[in-house]
Design a protein around this motif. Structure first.
Motif, PDB file in Angstrom:
ATOM      1  N   ARG A  80       0.837  -1.197   0.000  1.00 54.84           N
ATOM      2  CA  ARG A  80       0.000   0.000   0.000  1.00 54.84           C
ATOM      3  C   ARG A  80       0.873   1.247   0.000  1.00 54.84           C
ATOM      4  NH1 ARG A  80      -4.190  -1.764   4.752  1.00 54.84           N
ATOM      5  NH2 ARG A  80      -5.260  -3.366   3.564  1.00 54.84           N
ATOM      6  N   PRO A  81       0.406   2.316  -0.623  1.00 56.11           N
ATOM      7  CA  PRO A  81       1.169   3.567  -0.595  1.00 56.11           C
ATOM      8  C   PRO A  81       1.002   4.259   0.757  1.00 56.11           C
ATOM      9  CG  PRO A  81      -0.835   3.846  -1.865  1.00 56.11           C
ATOM     10  CD  PRO A  81      -0.757   2.395  -1.494  1.00 56.11           C
ATOM     11  N   PHE A  82       2.061   4.912   1.220  1.00 54.16           N
ATOM     12  CA  PHE A  82       1.979   5.717   2.427  1.00 54.16           C
ATOM     13  C   PHE A  82       2.737   7.007   2.204  1.00 54.16           C
ATOM     14  CE2 PHE A  82       5.656   3.000   2.919  1.00 54.16           C
ATOM     15  CZ  PHE A  82       6.627   3.789   3.514  1.00 54.16           C
ATOM     16  N   THR A  83       2.362   8.039   2.946  1.00 54.23           N
ATOM     17  CA  THR A  83       2.935   9.365   2.737  1.00 54.23           C
ATOM     18  C   THR A  83       3.935   9.724   3.822  1.00 54.23           C
ATOM     19  OG1 THR A  83       1.111  10.389   3.932  1.00 54.23           O
ATOM     20  CG2 THR A  83       0.881  10.228   1.565  1.00 54.23           C
ATOM     21  N   TRP A  84       4.717  10.731   3.512  1.00 57.80           N
ATOM     22  CA  TRP A  84       5.730  11.262   4.410  1.00 57.80           C
ATOM     23  C   TRP A  84       5.101  11.723   5.714  1.00 57.80           C
ATOM     24  CZ3 TRP A  84       6.536  16.057   6.638  1.00 57.80           C
ATOM     25  CH2 TRP A  84       7.826  16.351   7.058  1.00 57.80           C
ATOM     26  N   ARG A  85       5.793  11.473   6.825  1.00 58.29           N
ATOM     27  CA  ARG A  85       5.357  11.964   8.131  1.00 58.29           C
ATOM     28  C   ARG A  85       6.475  12.797   8.730  1.00 58.29           C
ATOM     29  NH1 ARG A  85       2.895   6.590  11.038  1.00 58.29           N
ATOM     30  NH2 ARG A  85       1.401   6.075   9.422  1.00 58.29           N
ATOM     31  N   LYS A  86       6.117  13.763   9.537  1.00 63.48           N
ATOM     32  CA  LYS A  86       7.112  14.669  10.123  1.00 63.48           C
ATOM     33  C   LYS A  86       8.140  13.912  10.952  1.00 63.48           C
ATOM     34  CE  LYS A  86       7.604  18.977  12.588  1.00 63.48           C
ATOM     35  NZ  LYS A  86       6.917  20.094  13.224  1.00 63.48           N
ATOM     36  N   LYS A  87       7.723  12.848  11.650  1.00 58.64           N
ATOM     37  CA  LYS A  87       8.671  12.094  12.475  1.00 58.64           C
ATOM     38  C   LYS A  87       9.684  11.319  11.633  1.00 58.64           C
ATOM     39  CE  LYS A  87       6.008   7.880  13.274  1.00 58.64           C
ATOM     40  NZ  LYS A  87       5.440   7.026  14.322  1.00 58.64           N
ATOM     41  N   TRP A  88       9.412  11.146  10.328  1.00 60.43           N
ATOM     42  CA  TRP A  88      10.339  10.465   9.428  1.00 60.43           C
ATOM     43  C   TRP A  88      11.212  11.447   8.653  1.00 60.43           C
ATOM     44  CZ3 TRP A  88       5.895   7.138   7.094  1.00 60.43           C
ATOM     45  CH2 TRP A  88       5.595   6.087   7.960  1.00 60.43           C
ATOM     46  N   ALA A  89      11.200  12.719   8.985  1.00 55.24           N
ATOM     47  CA  ALA A  89      11.891  13.750   8.202  1.00 55.24           C
ATOM     48  C   ALA A  89      13.380  13.459   8.039  1.00 55.24           C
ATOM     49  CB  ALA A  89      11.688  15.115   8.843  1.00 55.24           C
ATOM     50  N   LYS A  90      14.035  13.014   9.094  1.00 55.96           N
ATOM     51  CA  LYS A  90      15.484  12.785   9.043  1.00 55.96           C
ATOM     52  C   LYS A  90      15.854  11.430   8.459  1.00 55.96           C
ATOM     53  CE  LYS A  90      16.421  15.812  12.919  1.00 55.96           C
ATOM     54  NZ  LYS A  90      16.951  15.926  14.280  1.00 55.96           N
ATOM     55  N   VAL A  91      14.936  10.480   8.432  1.00 53.71           N
ATOM     56  CA  VAL A  91      15.250   9.115   7.988  1.00 53.71           C
ATOM     57  C   VAL A  91      14.349   8.651   6.834  1.00 53.71           C
ATOM     58  CG1 VAL A  91      16.224   8.375  10.206  1.00 53.71           C
ATOM     59  CG2 VAL A  91      13.773   8.147   9.791  1.00 53.71           C
ATOM     60  N   TRP A  92      13.784   9.573   6.069  1.00 53.97           N
ATOM     61  CA  TRP A  92      12.843   9.221   5.023  1.00 53.97           C
ATOM     62  C   TRP A  92      13.434   8.242   4.003  1.00 53.97           C
ATOM     63  CZ3 TRP A  92       8.071   8.553   4.018  1.00 53.97           C
ATOM     64  CH2 TRP A  92       7.582   8.524   2.732  1.00 53.97           C
ATOM     65  N   ASP A  93      14.721   8.350   3.710  1.00 57.51           N
ATOM     66  CA  ASP A  93      15.349   7.447   2.746  1.00 57.51           C
ATOM     67  C   ASP A  93      15.430   6.013   3.263  1.00 57.51           C
ATOM     68  OD1 ASP A  93      15.713   9.517   0.956  1.00 57.51           O
ATOM     69  OD2 ASP A  93      17.688  10.006   1.752  1.00 57.51           O
ATOM     70  N   GLU A  94      15.396   5.824   4.571  1.00 59.51           N
ATOM     71  CA  GLU A  94      15.515   4.498   5.174  1.00 59.51           C
ATOM     72  C   GLU A  94      14.162   3.845   5.461  1.00 59.51           C
ATOM     73  OE1 GLU A  94      17.860   5.075   8.666  1.00 59.51           O
ATOM     74  OE2 GLU A  94      19.337   6.264   7.574  1.00 59.51           O
ATOM     75  N   VAL A  95      13.077   4.611   5.423  1.00 61.16           N
ATOM     76  CA  VAL A  95      11.747   4.093   5.748  1.00 61.16           C
ATOM     77  C   VAL A  95      11.274   3.158   4.642  1.00 61.16           C
ATOM     78  CG1 VAL A  95       9.342   4.713   6.156  1.00 61.16           C
ATOM     79  CG2 VAL A  95      11.151   6.131   7.084  1.00 61.16           C
ATOM     80  N   ARG A  96      10.859   1.931   5.016  1.00 64.55           N
ATOM     81  CA  ARG A  96      10.409   0.942   4.036  1.00 64.55           C
ATOM     82  C   ARG A  96       9.000   0.429   4.321  1.00 64.55           C
ATOM     83  NH1 ARG A  96      14.039  -3.878   3.786  1.00 64.55           N
ATOM     84  NH2 ARG A  96      12.748  -4.306   1.993  1.00 64.55           N
TER      85      ARG A  96
END
Length: 51
Positions: A20-36
Protein backbone atom coordinates in the motif's frame (compact mmCIF):
# COMPACT_ATOMS: atom_id res chain seq x y z
CA UNK A 1 3.92 32.83 8.59
CA UNK A 2 4.47 29.21 7.52
CA UNK A 3 2.72 27.87 4.44
CA UNK A 4 0.49 24.86 4.78
CA UNK A 5 1.44 21.84 2.67
CA UNK A 6 -1.41 19.78 1.31
CA UNK A 7 -1.25 16.05 1.97
CA UNK A 8 -1.45 15.38 -1.76
CA UNK A 9 1.81 17.31 -2.24
CA UNK A 10 3.82 15.17 0.21
CA UNK A 11 6.16 12.44 -1.09
CA UNK A 12 4.87 8.86 -1.07
CA UNK A 13 6.36 5.36 -1.01
CA UNK A 14 4.99 1.83 -1.31
CA UNK A 15 5.17 -0.44 1.72
CA UNK A 16 7.54 -3.39 1.25
CA UNK A 17 5.14 -5.76 3.08
CA UNK A 18 1.56 -4.89 2.18
CA UNK A 19 2.18 -2.94 -1.03
CA UNK A 20 0.00 0.00 0.00
CA UNK A 21 1.17 3.57 -0.59
CA UNK A 22 1.98 5.72 2.43
CA UNK A 23 2.94 9.36 2.74
CA UNK A 24 5.73 11.26 4.41
CA UNK A 25 5.36 11.96 8.13
CA UNK A 26 7.11 14.67 10.12
CA UNK A 27 8.67 12.09 12.48
CA UNK A 28 10.34 10.46 9.43
CA UNK A 29 11.89 13.75 8.20
CA UNK A 30 15.48 12.78 9.04
CA UNK A 31 15.25 9.11 7.99
CA UNK A 32 12.84 9.22 5.02
CA UNK A 33 15.35 7.45 2.75
CA UNK A 34 15.52 4.50 5.17
CA UNK A 35 11.75 4.09 5.75
CA UNK A 36 10.41 0.94 4.04
CA UNK A 37 7.25 0.00 5.95
CA UNK A 38 4.01 1.89 6.53
CA UNK A 39 3.54 0.73 10.13
CA UNK A 40 5.06 -1.26 12.98
CA UNK A 41 2.71 -4.14 12.14
CA UNK A 42 4.11 -4.40 8.60
CA UNK A 43 7.67 -4.06 9.89
CA UNK A 44 7.17 -6.91 12.37
CA UNK A 45 5.32 -9.21 9.95
CA UNK A 46 7.44 -8.57 6.88
CA UNK A 47 7.09 -11.40 4.39
CA UNK A 48 9.71 -10.27 1.90
CA UNK A 49 12.50 -10.94 4.40
CA UNK A 50 15.93 -11.53 2.80
CA UNK A 51 17.44 -13.78 5.49
Amino acid sequence: MARMVRKGDLPTKTCATCGRPFTWRKKWAKVWDEVRYCSDRCRLTRTGKKS
